[in-house]
Enzyme design. Structure first.
Site, PDB file in Angstrom:
ATOM      1  N   GLY A  96      -4.854   0.021  35.551  1.00 23.69           N
ATOM      2  CA  GLY A  96      -4.638   1.206  36.375  1.00 23.69           C
ATOM      3  C   GLY A  96      -3.851   1.030  37.578  1.00 23.69           C
ATOM      4  O   GLY A  96      -3.802   1.626  38.546  1.00 23.69           O
ATOM      5  N   LEU A  97      -2.995   0.051  37.395  1.00 24.65           N
ATOM      6  CA  LEU A  97      -2.027  -0.374  38.759  1.00 24.65           C
ATOM      7  C   LEU A  97      -0.645  -0.274  38.309  1.00 24.65           C
ATOM      8  O   LEU A  97       0.412  -0.257  38.982  1.00 24.65           O
ATOM      9  CB  LEU A  97      -2.085  -1.962  38.985  1.00 24.65           C
ATOM     10  CG  LEU A  97      -3.729  -2.308  39.331  1.00 24.65           C
ATOM     11  CD1 LEU A  97      -3.807  -3.886  39.620  1.00 24.65           C
ATOM     12  CD2 LEU A  97      -4.106  -1.392  40.439  1.00 24.65           C
TER      13      LEU A  97
ATOM     14  N   SER B 244       3.320   0.651  33.859  1.00 22.83           N
ATOM     15  CA  SER B 244       4.029   1.630  32.925  1.00 22.83           C
ATOM     16  C   SER B 244       5.331   1.840  33.802  1.00 22.83           C
ATOM     17  O   SER B 244       6.514   1.769  33.606  1.00 22.83           O
ATOM     18  CB  SER B 244       3.685   2.457  32.269  1.00 22.83           C
ATOM     19  OG  SER B 244       2.820   3.077  32.999  1.00 22.83           O
TER      20      SER B 244
ATOM     21  N   ASP C 290       2.934   7.534  39.622  1.00 23.27           N
ATOM     22  CA  ASP C 290       3.318   6.399  39.727  1.00 23.27           C
ATOM     23  C   ASP C 290       4.499   5.973  39.895  1.00 23.27           C
ATOM     24  O   ASP C 290       5.273   5.179  40.606  1.00 23.27           O
ATOM     25  CB  ASP C 290       2.876   5.696  38.100  1.00 23.27           C
ATOM     26  CG  ASP C 290       1.517   6.284  37.573  1.00 23.27           C
ATOM     27  OD1 ASP C 290       0.638   6.241  38.555  1.00 23.27           O
ATOM     28  OD2 ASP C 290       1.198   5.864  36.708  1.00 23.27           O
TER      29      ASP C 290
ATOM     30  N   TYR D 284      -7.036  10.403  28.087  1.00 22.38           N
ATOM     31  CA  TYR D 284      -6.196  11.041  29.414  1.00 22.38           C
ATOM     32  C   TYR D 284      -5.772  12.517  28.840  1.00 22.38           C
ATOM     33  O   TYR D 284      -5.922  13.425  29.837  1.00 22.38           O
ATOM     34  CB  TYR D 284      -5.382  10.119  29.708  1.00 22.38           C
ATOM     35  CG  TYR D 284      -4.330  10.476  31.009  1.00 22.38           C
ATOM     36  CD1 TYR D 284      -4.747   9.641  32.026  1.00 22.38           C
ATOM     37  CD2 TYR D 284      -3.420  11.416  31.044  1.00 22.38           C
ATOM     38  CE1 TYR D 284      -4.026  10.136  33.382  1.00 22.38           C
ATOM     39  CE2 TYR D 284      -2.686  11.707  32.100  1.00 22.38           C
ATOM     40  CZ  TYR D 284      -2.971  11.129  33.265  1.00 22.38           C
ATOM     41  OH  TYR D 284      -2.281  11.298  34.612  1.00 22.38           O
TER      42      TYR D 284
HETATM   43  P1  ADP Z   1      -1.019   0.926  33.413  1.00 20.75           P
HETATM   44  O1  ADP Z   1       0.436   1.641  33.712  1.00 20.75           O
HETATM   45  O2  ADP Z   1      -1.825   1.599  34.220  1.00 20.75           O
HETATM   46  O3  ADP Z   1      -0.783  -0.447  33.412  1.00 20.75           O
HETATM   47  P2  ADP Z   1      -0.542   2.317  31.021  1.00 20.75           P
HETATM   48  O4  ADP Z   1      -1.301   2.259  29.501  1.00 20.75           O
HETATM   49  O5  ADP Z   1       0.163   3.307  31.424  1.00 20.75           O
HETATM   50  O6  ADP Z   1      -1.278   1.341  31.977  1.00 20.75           O
HETATM   51  O7  ADP Z   1       0.709   1.385  30.454  1.00 20.75           O
HETATM   52  C1  ADP Z   1       0.455   0.142  29.908  1.00 20.75           C
HETATM   53  C2  ADP Z   1       1.389  -0.096  28.749  1.00 20.75           C
HETATM   54  O8  ADP Z   1       2.839  -0.376  29.168  1.00 20.75           O
HETATM   55  C3  ADP Z   1       1.449  -1.361  28.001  1.00 20.75           C
HETATM   56  O9  ADP Z   1       0.467  -1.055  26.765  1.00 20.75           O
HETATM   57  C4  ADP Z   1       2.568  -1.809  27.347  1.00 20.75           C
HETATM   58  O10 ADP Z   1       2.913  -0.981  26.268  1.00 20.75           O
HETATM   59  C5  ADP Z   1       3.678  -1.382  28.581  1.00 20.75           C
HETATM   60  N1  ADP Z   1       3.753  -2.648  29.496  1.00 20.75           N
HETATM   61  C6  ADP Z   1       3.461  -2.492  30.758  1.00 20.75           C
HETATM   62  N2  ADP Z   1       4.103  -3.877  31.341  1.00 20.75           N
HETATM   63  C7  ADP Z   1       4.560  -4.443  30.429  1.00 20.75           C
HETATM   64  C8  ADP Z   1       5.073  -5.734  30.239  1.00 20.75           C
HETATM   65  N3  ADP Z   1       5.599  -6.537  31.320  1.00 20.75           N
HETATM   66  N4  ADP Z   1       5.883  -5.993  28.847  1.00 20.75           N
HETATM   67  C9  ADP Z   1       5.564  -5.202  28.046  1.00 20.75           C
HETATM   68  N5  ADP Z   1       5.018  -3.911  28.007  1.00 20.75           N
HETATM   69  C10 ADP Z   1       4.485  -3.555  29.186  1.00 20.75           C
HETATM   70 MG    MG Z   2       0.818   3.736  33.420  1.00 17.35          MG
END
Ligand code: ADP
Ligand code: MG
Length: 406
Positions: A142-143, A146, A194, A246
């Site tokens: 949730g931070l 992405s 975001d 979502y």
């Molecule tokens: P949030 O944005 O809140 O962390 P999301 O579900 O929107 O959650 O995004 C998470 C997704 O983003 C992960 O499942 C992955 O696909 C991708 N992701 C985020 N950070 C990384 C990273 N450092 N390396 C690879 N994939 C990442």
């Molecule tokens: Mg996200």
């Protein structure tokens, strides 16, 4: 004895070093530059960005960094060492295969953002890129890991191609490109909070984003003047915003909005009554539809009042609005999991709420500076008693938005 676990964040120099090392080990050369973009915490105003509402996020000091080099090849090669992982993930993909639905893995956030910015005419780069990514933004908490991923990659590709700093207009175009990547390439129907926080954030400031007018205002956010800290508790019960939950919440709001012939729910007068009438005609669950719409309407109003409370330095009112927001997300929008609720209950009467999309993720709490450790212990203990995953913690203050760091 209970010892809370803290999330470590590295400074820019350490991020440059880590990203450069990863780059060298995969591509055998030095990168041309390194860019960073932060995760964000949404202080109040959740599930309103896609409805023309108001949110108050700020950029975290936890960043995702990407080292980039133009390769001259017809493909993108992307490697990422996510936080807590010991092995990097790697994706190689021809430039002309990137587009809606492809790749719909993590790499879609990276090359999808570059693709969307090229499509929008804001990045002028026809050649392939090599990219090595390191991150301190917890994934799926949730931070907004992405957006940190999209914004670092897109800003890096843009500034590398142009040879100069991005203008305000280009940053604004990148916000849209990164949203498009998330929506169309990866298939997560998130609404733009975001990316704005990650690209427009500033040290010491929160953003008041009005999604109806498109206006973003930077406001001072200094809790330490009140002897307070913002404690983030990551429940480590990860969510995935592209798993349909979502989208199902957003779907109700989009359908009601369309049925009212409006562009956003914010434009609709008497939205709850009109939603009830629509649900009845369409044979939908009237009670559920009304609860969802009521949350969005009230949360927007609440966040407007929270912005005024911040301006008036009234943190007592602000704390109450945070609690009201959590209860609405729990009882009306129904996105609060037992792990999130456990944190909310463990902090007593403090200003506290889940943050982000819900279905897992993090809870934020306003805590007196000298009580931070003790509150983190109480949260950890509550999780342990319920046999939930062990939470991890961060004290958050507003950091800088996306930028070049080497
Ligand atoms: P949030 O944005 O809140 O962390 P999301 O579900 O929107 O959650 O995004 C998470 C997704 O983003 C992960 O499942 C992955 O696909 C991708 N992701 C985020 N950070 C990384 C990273 N450092 N390396 C690879 N994939 C990442
Ligand atoms: Mg996200």
């Amino acid at each position: 004895m209970i010892v809370p676990r803290w999330i470590q964040t590295r400074d820019d120099a350490a991020m440059v070093k880590a990203a450069t090392q990863l780059f060298r080990s995969h591509f055998g050369e030095d990168p041309e530059g390194v860019w960073a973009a932060p995760g964000r915490v949404n202080v109040i105003g959740d599930h309103v960005d896609y409805a023309g509402g108001i949110s108050i996020p700020f950029a975290l000091k936890a960043n995702t960094a990407v080292a980039i080099r133009r390769s001259g090849a017809p493909n993108y090669r992307v490697v990422s060492l996510a936080p807590g992982e010991t092995e990097a993930a790697r994706v190689d993909i021809p430039i002309n295969e990137v587009g809606p639905g492809n790749p719909n893995s993590w790499a879609g956030y990276v090359v999808g953002a570059v693709w969307a910015a090229i499509e929008a005419g804001v990045i002028h780069c026809a050649e392939g890129l090599d990219m090595a990514i390191v991150s301190d933004v917890p994934v799926g908490s949730g931070l907004s890991s992405s957006a940190a991923l999209e914004c670092s990659a897109a800003l890096g590709a843009l500034e590398l191609a142009s040879g100069r700093k991005a203008t305000d207009a280009e940053r604004s175009a990148l916000v849209d490109a990164c949203i498009r990547a998330e929506n169309e390439v990866v298939g997560a129907s998130t609404g733009g909070l975001d990316q704005r926080a990650s690209l427009y954030g500033e040290e010491g400031k929160a953003l008041v984003i009005d999604f109806q007018s498109g206006n973003t205002e930077l406001v001072p956010f200094d809790l330490s003047g009140h002897g307070l800290a913002l404690l983030i508790a990551d429940t480590n019960a990860p969510h995935a915003l592209n798993d349909g939950q979502y989208a199902s919440r957003r779907g109700v709001i989009d359908e009601v909005t369309a049925a009212c012939d409006a562009n956003t729910l914010r434009e609709v007068d008497n939205a709850v009554a009109r939603a009830a009438a629509w649900a009845k005609t369409e044979g939908k669950d009237v009670e559920v539809t009304c609860k969802r719409v009521k949350h969005v309407v009230e949360e927007t109003d609440r966040t407007a009042r929270a912005a005024q409370a911040l301006q008036a330095d009234d943190l007592v009112l602000f704390a109450k609005l945070m609690r009201d927001s959590h209860e609405s997300l729990r009882d009306q929008y129904e996105v609060v999991t037992p792990e999130l609720e456990s944190v909310f209950q463990a902090v007593g009467e403090r200003g506290s709420r889940m943050t982000g999309g819900g279905f897992g993720g993090s809870v934020i709490t306003l805590v007196a500076e000298e009580e931070v450790e003790q509150v983190a212990e109480a949260i950890t203990k509550a999780a342990e008693e319920k046999e939930f995953p062990e939470p991890t913690f961060m004290v958050a203050t507003p950091g800088a938005g996306a930028r070049r760091i080497a």
